[in-house]
Design an enzyme around this catalytic site. Structure first.
Site, PDB file in Angstrom:
ATOM      1  N   GLY A   1      -6.580  -6.336   0.420  1.00  0.00           N
ATOM      2  CA  GLY A   1      -6.560  -6.980   1.723  1.00  0.00           C
ATOM      3  C   GLY A   1      -5.756  -8.263   1.717  1.00  0.00           C
ATOM      4  O   GLY A   1      -4.636  -8.321   1.206  1.00  0.00           O
TER       5      GLY A   1
ATOM      6  N   GLY B   1     -12.378  -4.313   1.357  1.00  0.00           N
ATOM      7  CA  GLY B   1     -13.780  -3.922   1.512  1.00  0.00           C
ATOM      8  C   GLY B   1     -14.218  -2.960   0.418  1.00  0.00           C
ATOM      9  O   GLY B   1     -15.326  -3.071  -0.115  1.00  0.00           O
TER      10      GLY B   1
ATOM     11  N   ARG C   1       0.818  -1.216   0.000  1.00  0.00           N
ATOM     12  CA  ARG C   1       0.000   0.000   0.000  1.00  0.00           C
ATOM     13  C   ARG C   1       0.851   1.265   0.000  1.00  0.00           C
ATOM     14  O   ARG C   1       0.417   2.307  -0.490  1.00  0.00           O
ATOM     15  CB  ARG C   1      -0.931   0.002   1.213  1.00  0.00           C
ATOM     16  CG  ARG C   1      -2.160  -0.860   0.982  1.00  0.00           C
ATOM     17  CD  ARG C   1      -3.076  -0.825   2.178  1.00  0.00           C
ATOM     18  NE  ARG C   1      -4.397  -1.327   1.830  1.00  0.00           N
ATOM     19  CZ  ARG C   1      -5.305  -1.682   2.720  1.00  0.00           C
ATOM     20  NH1 ARG C   1      -5.030  -1.593   4.007  1.00  0.00           N
ATOM     21  NH2 ARG C   1      -6.483  -2.119   2.327  1.00  0.00           N
TER      22      ARG C   1
ATOM     23  N   LYS D   1     -15.766 -15.179   6.446  1.00  0.00           N
ATOM     24  CA  LYS D   1     -17.192 -15.067   6.756  1.00  0.00           C
ATOM     25  C   LYS D   1     -18.093 -14.904   5.539  1.00  0.00           C
ATOM     26  O   LYS D   1     -17.859 -14.044   4.697  1.00  0.00           O
ATOM     27  CB  LYS D   1     -17.406 -13.862   7.666  1.00  0.00           C
ATOM     28  CG  LYS D   1     -16.921 -14.064   9.086  1.00  0.00           C
ATOM     29  CD  LYS D   1     -17.312 -12.845   9.842  1.00  0.00           C
ATOM     30  CE  LYS D   1     -17.116 -12.947  11.321  1.00  0.00           C
ATOM     31  NZ  LYS D   1     -17.348 -11.606  11.904  1.00  0.00           N
TER      32      LYS D   1
HETATM   33  C1  3PG Z   1      -8.607  -1.892   4.948  1.00  0.00           C
HETATM   34  O1  3PG Z   1      -7.572  -2.369   5.400  1.00  0.00           O
HETATM   35  O2  3PG Z   1      -9.547  -2.578   4.542  1.00  0.00           O
HETATM   36  C2  3PG Z   1      -8.692  -0.397   4.785  1.00  0.00           C
HETATM   37  O3  3PG Z   1      -7.497   0.207   5.140  1.00  0.00           O
HETATM   38  C3  3PG Z   1      -9.853   0.130   5.590  1.00  0.00           C
HETATM   39  O4  3PG Z   1      -9.664  -0.162   6.941  1.00  0.00           O
HETATM   40  P1  3PG Z   1     -10.934  -0.367   7.876  1.00  0.00           P
HETATM   41  O5  3PG Z   1     -11.614  -1.619   7.393  1.00  0.00           O
HETATM   42  O6  3PG Z   1     -10.399  -0.463   9.265  1.00  0.00           O
HETATM   43  O7  3PG Z   1     -11.819   0.841   7.687  1.00  0.00           O
HETATM   44 MG    MG Z   2     -11.077  -3.900   6.029  1.00  0.00          MG
END
Ligand code: 3PG
Ligand code: MG
Length: 399
Positions: free
Chosen positions: A356, A380, A41, A206
């Site tokens: 992720g 996400g 990232r 999940k």
């Molecule tokens: C992630 O790692 O999915 C993003 O940096 C967002 O983080 P968060 O899910 O804690 O908002």
């Molecule tokens: Mg996340």
């Protein structure tokens, strides 16, 4: 898309101007040593930062890391990230020990043209994630005071209605950075008219996290391959016992309904690697998916499943993958994720890896990143994009 871009901002000229860049520098850290275990990232935001440095801007970078609870918490400090960012940029990155306080103001004040400062974790401040508009707005005011223009390059956080993502752009001239643009360009190909067959691979722990995206994808995909911890709730819905594997009992009926509606689109594991315990050195062997012993826990998909998934991926023209197939952090249970990742890399298809864990898996397993069309920095965020949801960070840039 009515979004202004970094190039528009650069064309106006940024020399000597303070440019506030929201980045997603939420990198995984080693629990013992605190070392950055995957700097993907950080590298992903370099094109935007490099262009601003080159153009002589005073670059003020902000980000979250982890999920601290609205107050300073040293284990979530961005200080190690400042060090790594400096190495990658090839110049020193000034670090502010707070986000909008004295240290931040002084660091910004002291910036020369073409220099970079990183502010401390946004989530050390309650206002960042507050659900209260006024509280978020008050924090956004303070943050916006540190810049003359705003660049959103935090694709991984565009699905969050947080002050730095949603409220600051309402207060400053705002543009999308290079990473955000590229991510949106790639993902819009998947929601537009993907070349077929379009095959999606989903894993992770999940079903409840992935339900909305499964619902959204089912009508559009040709095949949906399901592995990872979430496959056990589906196996249970098929009538199989899953031992002590991860199970979301309350989702079983939903999964049964999805299976009934999916025709033959959903492909589930036919064998799994079942272990005595959730541990790297646990005794384990491969068992049929309909014969998981009662005291055992499924920690990976089995080789027959990998072969079946690989066959489904072989002829695909478009592939999206999100979520590991097993506990890839433990070598004994990494074969499924590796096998599927290699099959995706080999396919003659436009391939997108959702951020992720799956992006981290590609790098942790030492796979060739260039074998994939695009590796997203948003887990996400990319899922919510595919669901067709309005993303607060993108919507804010459109205004
Ligand atoms: C992630 O790692 O999915 C993003 O940096 C967002 O983080 P968060 O899910 O804690 O908002
Ligand atoms: Mg996340």
């Amino acid at each position: 898309m009515s979004i202004r871009t970094l190039d528009d901002l650069l064309a106006e000229g940024v020399s000597g101007r303070r440019v506030l860049v929201r980045a997603d520098l939420n990198v995984p850290l080693d629990k013992q040593t605190g070392d950055i275990t995957d700097d993907g990232r950080i590298r992903a935001v370099l094109p935007t930062l490099g262009a601003l440095v080159e153009a002589g801007a005073k670059v003020v970078v902000c980000s979250h890391l982890g999920r601290p609870k609205g107050a300073p918490d040293p284990q979530f400090s961005l200080r190690p990230v400042a060090g790594r960012l400096g190495e990658l940029l090839g110049s020193r990155v000034h670090f502010a020990t707070d986000t909008v306080g004295e240290s931040a103001r002084a660091a910004v004040e002291a910036l020369a043209d073409g220099e970079v400062a990183l502010l401390e974790n946004l989530r050390f401040n309650k206002g960042e994630t507050s659900k209260d508009d006024a509280e978020r707005g008050a924090f956004a005011d303070q943050l916006a005071a540190l810049g003359d223009a705003y660049v959103d390059d935090a694709f991984g956080a565009v699905h969050r209605k947080h002050a730095s993502v949603h409220d600051v752009p309402a207060r400053l001239p705002h543009v999308a950075g290079r990473l955000v643009l590229r991510e949106v360009e790639v993902l819009s190909k998947l929601t537009g008219e993907p070349e077929r067959p379009y095959v999606v691979v989903l894993g992770g722990s999940k079903v409840s996290d992935k339900l909305a995206v499964i619902e959204a994808l089912l009508p559009t995909v040709d095949r949906l391959l399901i592995g990872g911890g979430m496959c056990f709730t589906f196996l249970k819905a098929q009538g199989h016992e899953v031992g002590s594997s991860l199970l979301e009992e309350e989702m079983v009926a939903t999964c049964r309904n999805l299976l009934e509606r999916s025709g033959n689109k959903i492909l589930l594991p036919v064998d799994v690697v079942a272990a005595d315990a959730f541990a790297p050195d646990a005794a384990h062997d491969t068992v049929p998916a309909d014969g998981i012993p009662s005291k055992r826990v499924g920690l990976d998909i089995g080789p027959e499943t990998v072969a079946g998934f690989a066959a489904a991926l072989k002829g695909a023209r478009t592939i999206f993958w999100n979520g590991p197939m097993g506990v890839f952090e433990m070598p004994a249970f990494a074969h499924g994720t590796r096998g599927v990742a290699e099959a995706i890399a080999k396919a003659e298809a436009f391939t997108v890896v959702g951020g992720g864990d799956s992006a981290a898996a590609v790098r942790a397993l030492g796979l060739d990143e260039s074998a994939f069309g695009h590796i997203s920095t948003g887990g996400g965020a990319s899922l919510e994009y595919l669901e067709g949801k309005t993303l607060p960070g993108i919507a804010a840039l459109e205004n």
